[in-house]
Design an enzyme around this catalytic site. Sequence first.
Site, PDB file in Angstrom:
ATOM      1  N   THR A  97       0.841  -1.192   0.000  1.00 53.16           N
ATOM      2  CA  THR A  97       0.000   0.000   0.000  1.00 53.16           C
ATOM      3  C   THR A  97       0.871   1.234   0.000  1.00 53.16           C
ATOM      4  O   THR A  97       1.877   1.292   0.708  1.00 53.16           O
ATOM      5  CB  THR A  97      -0.931   0.026   1.232  1.00 53.16           C
ATOM      6  OG1 THR A  97      -1.856  -1.056   1.143  1.00 53.16           O
ATOM      7  CG2 THR A  97      -1.705   1.336   1.303  1.00 53.16           C
ATOM      8  N   PHE A  99       1.440   5.001   0.991  1.00 53.19           N
ATOM      9  CA  PHE A  99       1.009   6.017   1.943  1.00 53.19           C
ATOM     10  C   PHE A  99       1.552   7.364   1.473  1.00 53.19           C
ATOM     11  O   PHE A  99       2.736   7.498   1.194  1.00 53.19           O
ATOM     12  CB  PHE A  99       1.528   5.698   3.348  1.00 53.19           C
ATOM     13  CG  PHE A  99       0.952   4.426   3.916  1.00 53.19           C
ATOM     14  CD1 PHE A  99      -0.222   4.454   4.652  1.00 53.19           C
ATOM     15  CD2 PHE A  99       1.573   3.203   3.689  1.00 53.19           C
ATOM     16  CE1 PHE A  99      -0.756   3.292   5.163  1.00 53.19           C
ATOM     17  CE2 PHE A  99       1.043   2.031   4.198  1.00 53.19           C
ATOM     18  CZ  PHE A  99      -0.126   2.074   4.944  1.00 53.19           C
TER      19      PHE A  99
END
Length: 205
Positions: A97, A99
Amino acid sequence: MGAITLRIEHSLLAVKGATLETIKNVYSHPQGLAQCSNFLKSHEWNQIDTVSTASGAKFVAEKASTENAAVANARNADIYGLEILHQGIENNPNNYTRFVIIAANHLESKNAKIEKPNMATFMFSTKNEAGALYNALGVFKNAGLSLNRLESRPIAGKPWQYWFYGDAQISDKIENPKNYVENVMDELKKVATDVRILGIYKEEK
Protein backbone atom coordinates in the site's frame (compact mmCIF):
# COMPACT_ATOMS: atom_id res chain seq x y z
CA MET A 1 3.82 15.94 -0.58
CA GLY A 2 5.71 12.65 -0.47
CA ALA A 3 4.93 8.95 -0.69
CA ILE A 4 6.26 5.70 0.67
CA THR A 5 5.26 2.12 -0.18
CA LEU A 6 5.00 -0.48 2.58
CA ARG A 7 4.15 -4.18 2.57
CA ILE A 8 0.89 -4.99 4.35
CA GLU A 9 1.35 -7.76 6.91
CA HIS A 10 -1.31 -8.87 9.39
CA SER A 11 -1.14 -10.98 12.54
CA LEU A 12 -3.70 -12.44 14.92
CA LEU A 13 -3.27 -10.72 18.29
CA ALA A 14 -4.85 -11.60 21.65
CA VAL A 15 -4.29 -11.29 25.39
CA LYS A 16 -1.99 -13.67 27.23
CA GLY A 17 -3.59 -17.07 27.73
CA ALA A 18 -5.78 -16.91 24.62
CA THR A 19 -5.56 -19.67 22.03
CA LEU A 20 -7.24 -20.35 18.70
CA GLU A 21 -9.69 -22.52 20.65
CA THR A 22 -10.73 -19.82 23.14
CA ILE A 23 -11.35 -17.13 20.53
CA LYS A 24 -14.94 -16.30 19.60
CA ASN A 25 -14.68 -12.75 18.25
CA VAL A 26 -12.17 -11.12 15.91
CA TYR A 27 -11.94 -7.34 15.63
CA SER A 28 -10.39 -5.31 12.83
CA HIS A 29 -10.98 -2.76 10.09
CA PRO A 30 -13.16 -4.26 7.31
CA GLN A 31 -10.22 -4.07 4.92
CA GLY A 32 -8.02 -5.98 7.37
CA LEU A 33 -10.64 -8.70 7.74
CA ALA A 34 -11.01 -8.95 3.97
CA GLN A 35 -7.25 -9.16 3.46
CA CYS A 36 -7.14 -12.16 5.84
CA SER A 37 -10.34 -13.87 4.69
CA ASN A 38 -8.65 -17.16 3.78
CA PHE A 39 -7.31 -17.60 7.31
CA LEU A 40 -10.46 -16.37 9.05
CA LYS A 41 -12.90 -18.52 7.09
CA SER A 42 -11.24 -21.65 8.46
CA HIS A 43 -12.46 -20.65 11.93
CA GLU A 44 -16.01 -20.05 13.14
CA TRP A 45 -15.34 -16.65 14.68
CA ASN A 46 -17.55 -13.58 14.74
CA GLN A 47 -15.91 -10.88 12.62
CA ILE A 48 -16.54 -7.41 14.02
CA ASP A 49 -15.62 -4.16 12.22
CA THR A 50 -13.59 -1.44 13.93
CA VAL A 51 -12.48 2.03 12.83
CA SER A 52 -8.93 0.81 12.22
CA THR A 53 -6.79 -2.27 12.76
CA ALA A 54 -5.03 -0.50 15.64
CA SER A 55 -8.32 0.39 17.35
CA GLY A 56 -9.29 -3.27 17.13
CA ALA A 57 -6.09 -4.25 18.90
CA LYS A 58 -6.65 -1.57 21.54
CA PHE A 59 -10.20 -2.82 22.16
CA VAL A 60 -9.02 -6.40 22.61
CA ALA A 61 -6.39 -5.27 25.09
CA GLU A 62 -8.88 -3.20 27.08
CA LYS A 63 -11.46 -6.01 27.31
CA ALA A 64 -8.74 -8.47 28.41
CA SER A 65 -10.80 -11.49 27.43
CA THR A 66 -9.37 -14.68 25.93
CA GLU A 67 -12.48 -14.82 23.73
CA ASN A 68 -11.34 -11.81 21.70
CA ALA A 69 -8.62 -11.35 19.10
CA ALA A 70 -7.59 -8.66 16.64
CA VAL A 71 -6.23 -8.64 13.11
CA ALA A 72 -3.51 -6.02 12.99
CA ASN A 73 0.16 -5.48 12.31
CA ALA A 74 2.44 -7.28 14.78
CA ARG A 75 3.76 -3.93 16.05
CA ASN A 76 0.46 -3.47 17.86
CA ALA A 77 1.33 -6.39 20.13
CA ASP A 78 4.09 -4.32 21.74
CA ILE A 79 1.99 -1.17 21.85
CA TYR A 80 -1.00 -2.77 23.57
CA GLY A 81 0.67 -5.62 25.45
CA LEU A 82 -0.82 -8.42 23.35
CA GLU A 83 0.48 -11.82 22.28
CA ILE A 84 1.02 -12.83 18.65
CA LEU A 85 -0.96 -16.01 18.08
CA HIS A 86 -0.34 -16.25 14.36
CA GLN A 87 1.81 -14.05 12.12
CA GLY A 88 1.51 -13.41 8.39
CA ILE A 89 -2.17 -14.34 8.01
CA GLU A 90 -2.83 -12.04 5.02
CA ASN A 91 -4.08 -13.65 1.80
CA ASN A 92 -1.48 -12.00 -0.40
CA PRO A 93 2.09 -11.74 0.91
CA ASN A 94 2.88 -9.37 -1.97
CA ASN A 95 0.25 -6.81 -0.98
CA TYR A 96 1.70 -3.29 -0.83
CA THR A 97 0.00 0.00 0.00
CA ARG A 98 1.23 3.48 -0.85
CA PHE A 99 1.01 6.02 1.94
CA VAL A 100 1.03 9.66 0.91
CA ILE A 101 2.27 12.41 3.22
CA ILE A 102 0.62 15.75 2.56
CA ALA A 103 1.44 19.17 4.00
CA ALA A 104 0.15 22.62 3.17
CA ASN A 105 2.63 24.64 1.14
CA HIS A 106 2.57 27.56 3.58
CA LEU A 107 3.72 25.26 6.41
CA GLU A 108 7.00 24.37 4.74
CA SER A 109 10.10 25.77 6.39
CA LYS A 110 11.88 28.46 4.43
CA ASN A 111 15.10 26.58 5.08
CA ALA A 112 13.72 23.19 4.06
CA LYS A 113 15.43 21.47 1.17
CA ILE A 114 13.09 21.28 -1.81
CA GLU A 115 13.65 18.04 -3.70
CA LYS A 116 12.92 17.73 -7.38
CA PRO A 117 9.68 15.77 -7.93
CA ASN A 118 9.94 12.40 -9.66
CA MET A 119 6.32 11.22 -9.44
CA ALA A 120 2.84 12.51 -10.23
CA THR A 121 -0.49 11.07 -9.13
CA PHE A 122 -3.66 11.92 -11.03
CA MET A 123 -7.22 10.84 -11.73
CA PHE A 124 -9.65 11.19 -14.61
CA SER A 125 -12.76 9.66 -16.12
CA THR A 126 -13.35 8.91 -19.78
CA LYS A 127 -15.94 10.09 -22.23
CA ASN A 128 -18.70 7.68 -23.22
CA GLU A 129 -17.37 6.91 -26.67
CA ALA A 130 -15.41 4.23 -28.48
CA GLY A 131 -11.67 4.29 -27.86
CA ALA A 132 -11.96 6.82 -25.01
CA LEU A 133 -9.44 5.11 -22.72
CA TYR A 134 -7.11 4.42 -25.65
CA ASN A 135 -7.11 8.10 -26.53
CA ALA A 136 -6.44 9.09 -22.92
CA LEU A 137 -3.49 6.75 -22.58
CA GLY A 138 -2.17 8.04 -25.90
CA VAL A 139 -1.67 11.44 -24.27
CA PHE A 140 0.84 9.94 -21.84
CA LYS A 141 2.59 8.03 -24.61
CA ASN A 142 2.93 11.11 -26.79
CA ALA A 143 4.30 13.11 -23.84
CA GLY A 144 6.79 10.41 -22.93
CA LEU A 145 5.32 10.19 -19.42
CA SER A 146 5.78 6.66 -18.07
CA LEU A 147 2.84 5.15 -16.17
CA ASN A 148 3.77 2.60 -13.51
CA ARG A 149 0.28 2.21 -12.03
CA LEU A 150 -3.25 2.60 -13.38
CA GLU A 151 -6.35 1.48 -11.47
CA SER A 152 -10.07 1.87 -12.06
CA ARG A 153 -12.79 2.45 -9.44
CA PRO A 154 -16.58 2.70 -10.03
CA ILE A 155 -18.03 6.21 -9.73
CA ALA A 156 -20.72 6.22 -7.04
CA GLY A 157 -24.16 6.91 -8.46
CA LYS A 158 -22.98 6.55 -12.07
CA PRO A 159 -23.38 2.93 -13.27
CA TRP A 160 -20.72 1.71 -15.71
CA GLN A 161 -18.61 4.83 -15.25
CA TYR A 162 -15.17 4.72 -13.66
CA TRP A 163 -12.45 6.85 -12.16
CA PHE A 164 -8.97 6.04 -13.35
CA TYR A 165 -6.19 6.62 -10.82
CA GLY A 166 -2.58 6.57 -11.96
CA ASP A 167 1.01 7.18 -10.96
CA ALA A 168 3.46 8.50 -13.52
CA GLN A 169 7.22 8.49 -13.21
CA ILE A 170 8.85 11.77 -14.20
CA SER A 171 12.20 11.55 -15.92
CA ASP A 172 15.16 13.24 -14.24
CA LYS A 173 15.76 14.96 -17.56
CA ILE A 174 12.63 17.09 -17.14
CA GLU A 175 13.74 20.55 -16.02
CA ASN A 176 10.41 21.72 -14.59
CA PRO A 177 8.34 18.66 -13.53
CA LYS A 178 5.38 20.74 -12.30
CA ASN A 179 4.89 22.61 -15.56
CA TYR A 180 5.56 19.44 -17.54
CA VAL A 181 2.83 17.47 -15.75
CA GLU A 182 0.36 20.35 -15.89
CA ASN A 183 0.86 20.55 -19.66
CA VAL A 184 0.20 16.82 -19.98
CA MET A 185 -3.00 17.20 -17.93
CA ASP A 186 -4.12 20.06 -20.20
CA GLU A 187 -3.77 17.72 -23.19
CA LEU A 188 -5.62 14.98 -21.27
CA LYS A 189 -8.56 17.33 -20.68
CA LYS A 190 -9.11 17.41 -24.44
CA VAL A 191 -9.93 13.68 -24.56
CA ALA A 192 -11.05 12.88 -20.98
CA THR A 193 -13.28 14.42 -18.30
CA ASP A 194 -12.82 15.48 -14.66
CA VAL A 195 -9.04 15.48 -14.96
CA ARG A 196 -7.33 16.17 -11.62
CA ILE A 197 -3.74 16.23 -10.40
CA LEU A 198 -3.61 14.72 -6.91
CA GLY A 199 0.04 15.50 -6.35
CA ILE A 200 3.48 16.08 -7.87
CA TYR A 201 6.09 14.89 -5.41
CA LYS A 202 9.34 13.16 -4.58
CA GLU A 203 8.80 9.45 -3.97
CA GLU A 204 10.89 7.94 -1.19
CA LYS A 205 12.50 4.62 -2.15
